[in-house]
Design an enzyme around this catalytic site. Structure first.
Site, PDB file in Angstrom:
ATOM      1  N   SER A   1       0.558  -1.011   0.395  1.00 31.91           N
ATOM      2  CA  SER A   1      -0.282   0.082   0.160  1.00 31.91           C
ATOM      3  C   SER A   1       1.044   0.849  -0.007  1.00 31.91           C
ATOM      4  CB  SER A   1      -0.885   0.188   1.305  1.00 31.91           C
ATOM      5  OG  SER A   1      -0.289   0.150   2.097  1.00 31.91           O
TER       6      SER A   1
ATOM      7  N   GLY B   1      -0.087   4.328  -0.047  1.00 35.54           N
ATOM      8  CA  GLY B   1      -0.519   6.348   0.764  1.00 35.54           C
ATOM      9  C   GLY B   1      -1.603   6.321  -0.651  1.00 35.54           C
TER      10      GLY B   1
ATOM     11  N   ASP C   1      -5.846  -1.643   6.630  1.00 36.56           N
ATOM     12  CA  ASP C   1      -7.136  -2.958   7.081  1.00 36.56           C
ATOM     13  C   ASP C   1      -8.462  -2.824   6.053  1.00 36.56           C
ATOM     14  OD1 ASP C   1      -5.349  -3.255   9.321  1.00 36.56           O
ATOM     15  OD2 ASP C   1      -6.519  -1.265  10.406  1.00 36.56           O
TER      16      ASP C   1
END
Length: 315
Positions: A227, A229, A259
């Site tokens: 990931s 951001g 999550d």
């Protein structure tokens, strides 16, 4: 003899927390800061994943450890979201995490220590995982390690589940991530900072990730999701990287975004979706998460609408 059909997902949360969230215009160290809005949520990475999956409609069981002294908030969350509680109670309290979101979208986190897991509880979790493996195929292990659990022990649980033919999705950092990778889960999902640390590249870029493809494939892990951001995420599968751009949304809080992304991958697996459909849904789910306070699915129609807006490209 007919093949046994497995259903649902088990979320393993070893170090749950009570998230104390607040929003303010800006955070200034060394002086008084006044919070405009605040709330308290039963959380922890594995708990967050479980809540999102339950909201989507998955039969969800959660196991791991809960501190006896403040278990009530978690028990209410499980009951309210129809999550099956297989958590093991241990002496002490779950930790408190303070998460302060600024109006510009930045979030500052302060994580406190919590309970220490006694040896007897470690054995109890091993027995619980063995029992749950009889009826479940997908396990997601997510979050940090509390006192009393070593990275080696964590890797042992992952290896045990994989040896039973279970599908394990894994999200952690530091030594726990390194040990977990050695146990060869089906998928890992670090963020850019966590993954760069594992690579030994403090400021790892997408180009660096691509250059390390051979090293990643040599680990035997089939799926690596990183990931990024506000830049989206990348996914290495079968030796090829795919990038998914982040959606343009008003950011309220980044708490739980990663999550929710992981929950999206779990949901795609449970539905038998293609790689592209799964990736698009996971990104849309993560975008929805950052546009609200608190973790969970509040509007599935909005998420479904956003799926078509997600842009995928090879890198």
């Amino acid at each position: 003899m007919s093949k046994k059909i497995f259903s649902g997902v088990v979320a393993v949360c070893l170090n749950p927390a009570l998230d104390v969230t607040g929003s303010l215009a800006s955070l200034n160290s060394g002086t008084l800061n006044r919070v405009s809005d605040s709330d308290v949520f039963a959380a922890g990475k594995g708990i967050n994943v479980a809540k999102v999956l339950a909201n989507l409609g998955a039969q969800t069981t959660v196991t791991g450890f809960l501190g006896e002294e403040n278990a009530n908030a978690f028990e209410r969350l499980f009951s309210d979201n129809k999550i099956i509680d297989a958590m093991i109670r241990v002496p002490g309290s779950c930790r408190n995490n303070i998460k302060l979101s600024q109006h510009d979208g930045l979030t500052t986190e302060i994580n406190f220590p919590g309970f220490s897991v006694p040896p007897s509880a470690l054995d109890a979790l091993g027995h619980t995982l063995s029992r749950l493996a009889q009826e479940h195929d997908l396990f997601v292990i997510s979050g940090s390690l509390p006192s009393g659990i070593s990275p080696v022990r964590l890797a042992g649980w992952i290896h045990f589940l994989c040896s039973l033919g279970k599908t394990v999705y894994f999200d952690s950092s530091g030594e726990a991530l390194s040990s977990g990778i050695n146990a060869k889960p089906a998928l890992i999902k670090p963020n850019q900072e966590e993954f760069s640390e594992w690579l030994g590249e403090p400021d790892g870029s997408i180009t660096d990730f691509r250059n390390y493809s051979q090293r990643l494939m040599a680990t035997g892990i089939e799926n690596v999701v990183v990931s990024l951001g506000d830049e989206g995420a990348v996914w290495l599968r079968h030796g090829e990287w795919i990038k998914c751009d982040a959606l343009d949304v008003d950011i309220v809080s980044t708490v739980g975004a990663g999550d929710s992304l992981l929950a999206g991958f779990c949901w795609g697996y449970l539905q038998g979706w293609s790689q592209q459909k799964t990736f698009r849904f996971a990104i849309a789910l993560s975008a929805s998460a950052v546009s609200q306070v608190g973790v969970g699915v509040s509007d599935i129609t909005d998420i479904t609408r956003r799926v078509s807006e997600v842009n995928l490209s090879p890198i």
